[in-house]
Scaffold this motif. Structure first.
Motif, mmCIF file in Angstrom:
data_model
loop_
_atom_site.group_PDB
_atom_site.id
_atom_site.type_symbol
_atom_site.label_atom_id
_atom_site.label_comp_id
_atom_site.label_asym_id
_atom_site.label_seq_id
_atom_site.Cartn_x
_atom_site.Cartn_y
_atom_site.Cartn_z
ATOM 1 N N HIS A 36 -13.931 21.151 30.058
ATOM 2 C CA HIS A 36 -12.338 20.444 30.721
ATOM 3 C C HIS A 36 -12.918 20.209 31.608
ATOM 4 N N LYS A 92 -7.361 12.372 30.041
ATOM 5 C CA LYS A 92 -7.459 13.911 30.222
ATOM 6 C C LYS A 92 -6.392 14.741 29.433
ATOM 7 N N ARG A 93 -4.970 14.528 29.704
ATOM 8 C CA ARG A 93 -4.514 15.224 28.604
ATOM 9 C C ARG A 93 -5.245 15.012 27.039
ATOM 10 N N GLU A 141 -4.072 10.171 33.306
ATOM 11 C CA GLU A 141 -3.563 11.683 33.014
ATOM 12 C C GLU A 141 -3.932 11.347 31.651
ATOM 13 N N ARG A 142 -2.924 10.161 30.901
ATOM 14 C CA ARG A 142 -2.997 10.502 29.347
ATOM 15 C C ARG A 142 -4.309 10.593 28.406
ATOM 16 N N ARG A 147 -7.980 17.453 26.877
ATOM 17 C CA ARG A 147 -7.883 18.665 26.716
ATOM 18 C C ARG A 147 -7.691 19.693 25.274
#
Length: 216
Positions: free
Chosen positions: A99, A207-208, A204-205, A211
């Protein structure tokens, strides 16, 4: 003691002798090391033992072997202890590290990727898709190449190098999961979605999705 044990102990001894010289500064980083015959004569061992010892040093990242050009000192900082620490980490610790390292690197990749990065990522993903139903070792190798190229697209050599060492832990986790559970197309499809987010420069997408993949 069998011949194989004798051979292994000789190689281990040669590795230790070479490591000591590296740490003591016998060679500068980037310097070409003496040839195998020269090292064999210097250490009083066979060329085969030197060759095996150099393979160990190359695997641990201390030495870079250039085909037809000899071996070069890559770093004087022995990463062995770091690799050993990684090998001892629990599945939960490995997940936490992914992560922090992988998801954040992929966020940077979405901001910094080049057209060449995208070409290499598409090729790596195509390789994974082609070997999705192949034996586990082959598929995991292809999958790790895709993940390494994602991290490389962040264009931060320190992150790339950290992930290169850490990928052995990732491989073990993948093999564990995929041995216990059937391969899941939805999980594989996340890889394509991550590549799409990187291509669209959406950190951001990216990374999401990364994860979600780590937790899958």
């Amino acid at each position: 003691m069998g011949n194989e044990l004798i051979k292994r102990s000789l190689v281990e001894l040669a590795v230790e002798q070479l490591r000591r010289r590296i740490v003591e500064g016998s060679w500068k980083v980037g310097e070409r090391l003496p040839t195998e015959p020269e090292l064999a004569a210097e250490l009083g061992i066979s060329r085969n033992t030197v060759r095996e010892a150099m393979r160990v040093l190359a695997f641990s990242g201390l030495v870079e072997v250039r085909q037809g050009d000899g071996s070069y000192l890559r770093t004087a900082q022995d990463p062995l202890h770091a690799i050993q620490a990684m090998a001892r980490c629990t599945p939960e610790q490995a997940r936490e590290t992914r992560h922090i390292l992988e998801a954040e690197a992929i966020g940077l990749a979405a901001l910094r990727r080049t057209e060449q990065d995208l070409l290499e990522l598409r090729a790596a993903l195509a390789g994974s898709a082609e070997h999705y139903h192949a034996d586990l070792d082959t598929y995991v190798h292809c999958d790790l190449l895709f993940h390494q190229r994602l991290v490389d697209a962040a264009h931060n050599p320190a992150l790339s190098e950290l992930y290169r060492y850490f990928s052995g832990v990732v491989a073990a986790a993948l093999e564990r999961n995929m041995t216990a559970l059937p391969r899941c197309q939805a999980v594989f499809d996340l890889h394509g979605e991550i590549l799409d987010a990187v291509e669209q420069r959406d950190p951001e997408r990216a990374k999401r999705l990364c994860r979600a993949l780590i937790e899958s």
